[in-house]
Scaffold this motif. Structure first.
Motif, PDB file in Angstrom:
ATOM      1  N   GLU A 135      -3.142  15.628 -10.265  1.00 56.78           N
ATOM      2  CA  GLU A 135      -4.077  14.524 -10.519  1.00 56.78           C
ATOM      3  C   GLU A 135      -3.569  13.626 -11.637  1.00 56.78           C
ATOM      4  O   GLU A 135      -3.563  12.393 -11.519  1.00 56.78           O
ATOM      5  N   LEU A 136      -3.125  14.232 -12.741  1.00 52.74           N
ATOM      6  CA  LEU A 136      -2.690  13.445 -13.887  1.00 52.74           C
ATOM      7  C   LEU A 136      -1.362  12.744 -13.621  1.00 52.74           C
ATOM      8  O   LEU A 136      -1.123  11.649 -14.135  1.00 52.74           O
ATOM      9  N   CYS A 137      -0.505  13.351 -12.806  1.00 55.73           N
ATOM     10  CA  CYS A 137       0.762  12.703 -12.472  1.00 55.73           C
ATOM     11  C   CYS A 137       0.509  11.445 -11.652  1.00 55.73           C
ATOM     12  O   CYS A 137       1.097  10.382 -11.924  1.00 55.73           O
ATOM     13  N   THR A 138      -0.358  11.542 -10.662  1.00 58.04           N
ATOM     14  CA  THR A 138      -0.640  10.394  -9.796  1.00 58.04           C
ATOM     15  C   THR A 138      -1.196   9.227 -10.592  1.00 58.04           C
ATOM     16  O   THR A 138      -0.730   8.087 -10.477  1.00 58.04           O
ATOM     17  N   ARG A 139      -2.199   9.493 -11.420  1.00 55.21           N
ATOM     18  CA  ARG A 139      -2.780   8.409 -12.223  1.00 55.21           C
ATOM     19  C   ARG A 139      -1.816   7.967 -13.314  1.00 55.21           C
ATOM     20  O   ARG A 139      -1.674   6.762 -13.590  1.00 55.21           O
ATOM     21  N   GLY A 140      -1.138   8.931 -13.934  1.00 54.28           N
ATOM     22  CA  GLY A 140      -0.258   8.602 -15.046  1.00 54.28           C
ATOM     23  C   GLY A 140       0.886   7.691 -14.642  1.00 54.28           C
ATOM     24  O   GLY A 140       1.272   6.789 -15.400  1.00 54.28           O
ATOM     25  N   ARG A 141       1.443   7.894 -13.448  1.00 51.99           N
ATOM     26  CA  ARG A 141       2.549   7.047 -12.991  1.00 51.99           C
ATOM     27  C   ARG A 141       2.113   5.594 -12.872  1.00 51.99           C
ATOM     28  O   ARG A 141       2.838   4.680 -13.288  1.00 51.99           O
ATOM     29  N   LEU A 142       0.935   5.378 -12.311  1.00 51.58           N
ATOM     30  CA  LEU A 142       0.430   4.013 -12.153  1.00 51.58           C
ATOM     31  C   LEU A 142       0.168   3.359 -13.503  1.00 51.58           C
ATOM     32  O   LEU A 142       0.507   2.190 -13.722  1.00 51.58           O
ATOM     33  N   LEU A 143      -0.428   4.114 -14.422  1.00 50.51           N
ATOM     34  CA  LEU A 143      -0.694   3.576 -15.754  1.00 50.51           C
ATOM     35  C   LEU A 143       0.603   3.264 -16.483  1.00 50.51           C
ATOM     36  O   LEU A 143       0.723   2.238 -17.163  1.00 50.51           O
ATOM     37  N   LEU A 144       1.583   4.155 -16.339  1.00 54.34           N
ATOM     38  CA  LEU A 144       2.859   3.962 -17.033  1.00 54.34           C
ATOM     39  C   LEU A 144       3.607   2.750 -16.489  1.00 54.34           C
ATOM     40  O   LEU A 144       4.179   1.957 -17.252  1.00 54.34           O
ATOM     41  N   ARG A 145       3.618   2.602 -15.168  1.00 49.31           N
ATOM     42  CA  ARG A 145       4.291   1.447 -14.570  1.00 49.31           C
ATOM     43  C   ARG A 145       3.686   0.139 -15.092  1.00 49.31           C
ATOM     44  O   ARG A 145       4.415  -0.799 -15.453  1.00 49.31           O
ATOM     45  N   GLU A 146       2.363   0.087 -15.151  1.00 47.38           N
ATOM     46  CA  GLU A 146       1.681  -1.111 -15.649  1.00 47.38           C
ATOM     47  C   GLU A 146       2.000  -1.344 -17.131  1.00 47.38           C
ATOM     48  O   GLU A 146       2.256  -2.474 -17.557  1.00 47.38           O
ATOM     49  N   TYR A 147       2.006  -0.263 -17.902  1.00 45.92           N
ATOM     50  CA  TYR A 147       2.272  -0.381 -19.340  1.00 45.92           C
ATOM     51  C   TYR A 147       3.694  -0.885 -19.599  1.00 45.92           C
ATOM     52  O   TYR A 147       3.905  -1.777 -20.439  1.00 45.92           O
ATOM     53  N   HIS A 202       7.948  10.752 -12.284  1.00 49.62           N
ATOM     54  CA  HIS A 202       7.708  11.497 -11.047  1.00 49.62           C
ATOM     55  C   HIS A 202       6.554  10.902 -10.242  1.00 49.62           C
ATOM     56  O   HIS A 202       5.605  10.341 -10.800  1.00 49.62           O
ATOM     57  N   ALA A 203       6.648  11.059  -8.920  1.00 47.19           N
ATOM     58  CA  ALA A 203       5.634  10.484  -8.027  1.00 47.19           C
ATOM     59  C   ALA A 203       4.632  11.519  -7.528  1.00 47.19           C
ATOM     60  O   ALA A 203       3.694  11.160  -6.816  1.00 47.19           O
ATOM     61  N   GLY A 204       4.825  12.805  -7.855  1.00 47.70           N
ATOM     62  CA  GLY A 204       3.852  13.822  -7.467  1.00 47.70           C
ATOM     63  C   GLY A 204       4.240  14.664  -6.271  1.00 47.70           C
ATOM     64  O   GLY A 204       3.377  15.253  -5.617  1.00 47.70           O
ATOM     65  N   ILE A 205       5.526  14.767  -5.984  1.00 44.38           N
ATOM     66  CA  ILE A 205       5.979  15.509  -4.800  1.00 44.38           C
ATOM     67  C   ILE A 205       5.681  16.995  -4.904  1.00 44.38           C
ATOM     68  O   ILE A 205       5.260  17.624  -3.932  1.00 44.38           O
ATOM     69  N   TYR A 206       5.893  17.580  -6.068  1.00 43.79           N
ATOM     70  CA  TYR A 206       5.999  19.038  -6.179  1.00 43.79           C
ATOM     71  C   TYR A 206       4.696  19.773  -6.440  1.00 43.79           C
ATOM     72  O   TYR A 206       4.621  20.982  -6.232  1.00 43.79           O
ATOM     73  N   TYR A 207       3.657  19.115  -6.902  1.00 40.21           N
ATOM     74  CA  TYR A 207       2.575  19.790  -7.582  1.00 40.21           C
ATOM     75  C   TYR A 207       1.459  20.206  -6.628  1.00 40.21           C
ATOM     76  O   TYR A 207       1.174  19.531  -5.640  1.00 40.21           O
ATOM     77  N   THR A 208       0.826  21.322  -6.945  1.00 40.70           N
ATOM     78  CA  THR A 208      -0.223  21.875  -6.103  1.00 40.70           C
ATOM     79  C   THR A 208      -1.351  20.873  -5.931  1.00 40.70           C
ATOM     80  O   THR A 208      -1.935  20.410  -6.932  1.00 40.70           O
ATOM     81  N   PRO A 209      -1.665  20.479  -4.695  1.00 35.99           N
ATOM     82  CA  PRO A 209      -2.748  19.507  -4.477  1.00 35.99           C
ATOM     83  C   PRO A 209      -4.050  19.979  -5.109  1.00 35.99           C
ATOM     84  O   PRO A 209      -4.436  21.147  -4.994  1.00 35.99           O
ATOM     85  N   GLY A 210      -4.718  19.079  -5.785  1.00 36.41           N
ATOM     86  CA  GLY A 210      -5.966  19.418  -6.445  1.00 36.41           C
ATOM     87  C   GLY A 210      -5.802  19.948  -7.852  1.00 36.41           C
ATOM     88  O   GLY A 210      -6.794  20.085  -8.579  1.00 36.41           O
TER      89      GLY A 210
END
Length: 400
Positions: free
Chosen positions: A66-78, A53-61
């Protein structure tokens, strides 16, 4: 202390990510992951839709955003480093009725605040350009929403733990947790076997409330299992879907609604729905557990939830029993794929945390009990966020 032993209960993707993070961040710490099954990632990790997921649905802040945004980038790199399939096939969130356009507006605002990369709003012509066989009044396109092999990711995490000197001990169902003497250490018992650790982290997914209770944690939130059933689109109709096609979700529920998802294997699935499961690990309709059902019935939140959402529950059950009803909703988005074009596929079970008042817990819940840390709720997008969750949990346990 570098010579500490840290135990982790649960070898799903979150527990394994936490174990991996400890081996990386605290060299010399002995990590022991304890898993009741004979293999890793057999439950929620092995039965999810594979969507990053890219973070479309989740309550800002929120912690989830927060964890989805960072987690996606880390997962893509991994995945790139480890050669694990990762396909940014993109997602359309489609409004098919006029009364959904306002919700789509709100979703767009939320997604932009969360920094969803490449997000754009498209009209009916734009929908057809991206997904030629989809229909709708308007949609949000998230081009970097991806699909991956989450069981493969989890197995890679387990390899990383072993390479770092840790252990993944399968066939170890935890049935007792107690203090080990006066030194503050924790004894984790499975039958006639035990492991003594300095810190214990519970990442037990569908069984998280039960394992946390063994450590003395509170009853709330209780895990209520919902089975999500999938249909598989038969060839050649599977070629009609390029990526992912989702409905506009109802903000009252944590479930995203029946949708079309392409897997990294090339298979296209429709689903999941959300029906109350008759067992915590009830991947089939025939799975039935009296203790699990009694636990569901005894929790006051269950009845509060049922009074509030019974109409939705009835609708989901009807769709579960009838392939035609199931696909009637899906055909709003891809009219050319109907009941004759699909076959029943697998199912997953969502560990839905429910408070005593019937509130559906939608964000992460982590409880600290001295040397025990219990991840009581790690909802979707936990698989997407697993590496970021691991950073967060290890920071909570050992200090940021």
């Amino acid at each position: 202390m570098a010579d500490q032993t840290v135990g982790i209960v649960g070898a799903g993707i979150v527990g394994l990510a936490v174990g991996r993070e400890i081996t990386l961040r605290r060299p010399g710490t002995r990590v022991v992951v304890l898993e009741k099954e004979d293999e890793v990632a057999l439950h929620q990790t092995g039965h999810n839709s594979g969507v990053v997921h890219a973070g479309i649905y989740y309550t800002p802040g929120s912690l989830k955003a927060e964890l989805c945004t960072r987690g996606r980038l880390l997962l893509r790199e991994y995945c790139a480093e480890r050669g694990i399939a990762y396909d940014e096939c993109g997602k359309l969130v489609v409004a098919v009725r006029e009364d959904e356009l306002g919700r789509l507006d709100n979703l767009e605002s939320r997604a932009r605040e969360n920094g969803v990369p490449g997000l754009r709003r498209v009209d009916p012509a734009g929908i057809r350009e991206i997904e030629p066989h989809a229909a709708g009044l308007a949609a949000l396109h998230s081009p970097e929403t991806a699909i991956t092999d989450f069981p493969g990711v989890a197995r890679a995490f387990a390899e990383d733990i072993r390479a770092g000197g840790g252990e993944v001990r399968t066939g170890f169902p935890v049935n007792r947790i107690s203090r080990a003497g006066s030194g503050g250490r924790i004894r984790v018992v499975s039958g006639d076997r035990d492991v003594v650790v300095d810190q214990l982290i519970v990442c037990a997914g569908i069984q998280s409330d039960r394992v946390a209770k063994l450590a003395g944690d509170a009853a709330a939130p209780r895990i209520i299992p919902f089975r999500g059933e999938y249909m598989r689109v038969k060839p050649p109709k599977a070629d009609l879907v390029r990526g992912m096609i989702y409905p506009v979700p109802d903000p009252r529920y944590p479930f995203l609604g029946v949708h079309f998802t392409r897997r990294v294997t090339g298979v296209v699935e429709v689903g999941p729905n959300a029906v109350l499961a008759t067992a915590r690990e009830g991947y089939r309709r025939t799975n039935f557990s009296i203790p699990d059902l009694l636990g569901i019935a005894a929790w006051p939140g269950t009845w509060h939830m049922a009074r509030k959402h019974w109409r939705t529950g009835v609708k989901e059950v009807r769709g579960s029993l009838s392939k035609s009803r199931y696909m009637a909703e899906a055909m709003r988005y891809v009219p050319e794929i109907g009941a004759a074009d699909v076959e029943r596929a697998g199912a997953g079970v969502r560990a839905q945390a429910l408070d005593r008042d019937g509130a559906l817990v939608d964000d992460f819940r982590i409880h600290r009990l001295g040397p025990v840390t219990a991840v009581r709720n790690a909802p979707s997008p936990a698989a997407t966020s697993s590496l970021a969750i691991a950073e967060y949990v290890v920071g909570e346990v050992f200090g940021k």
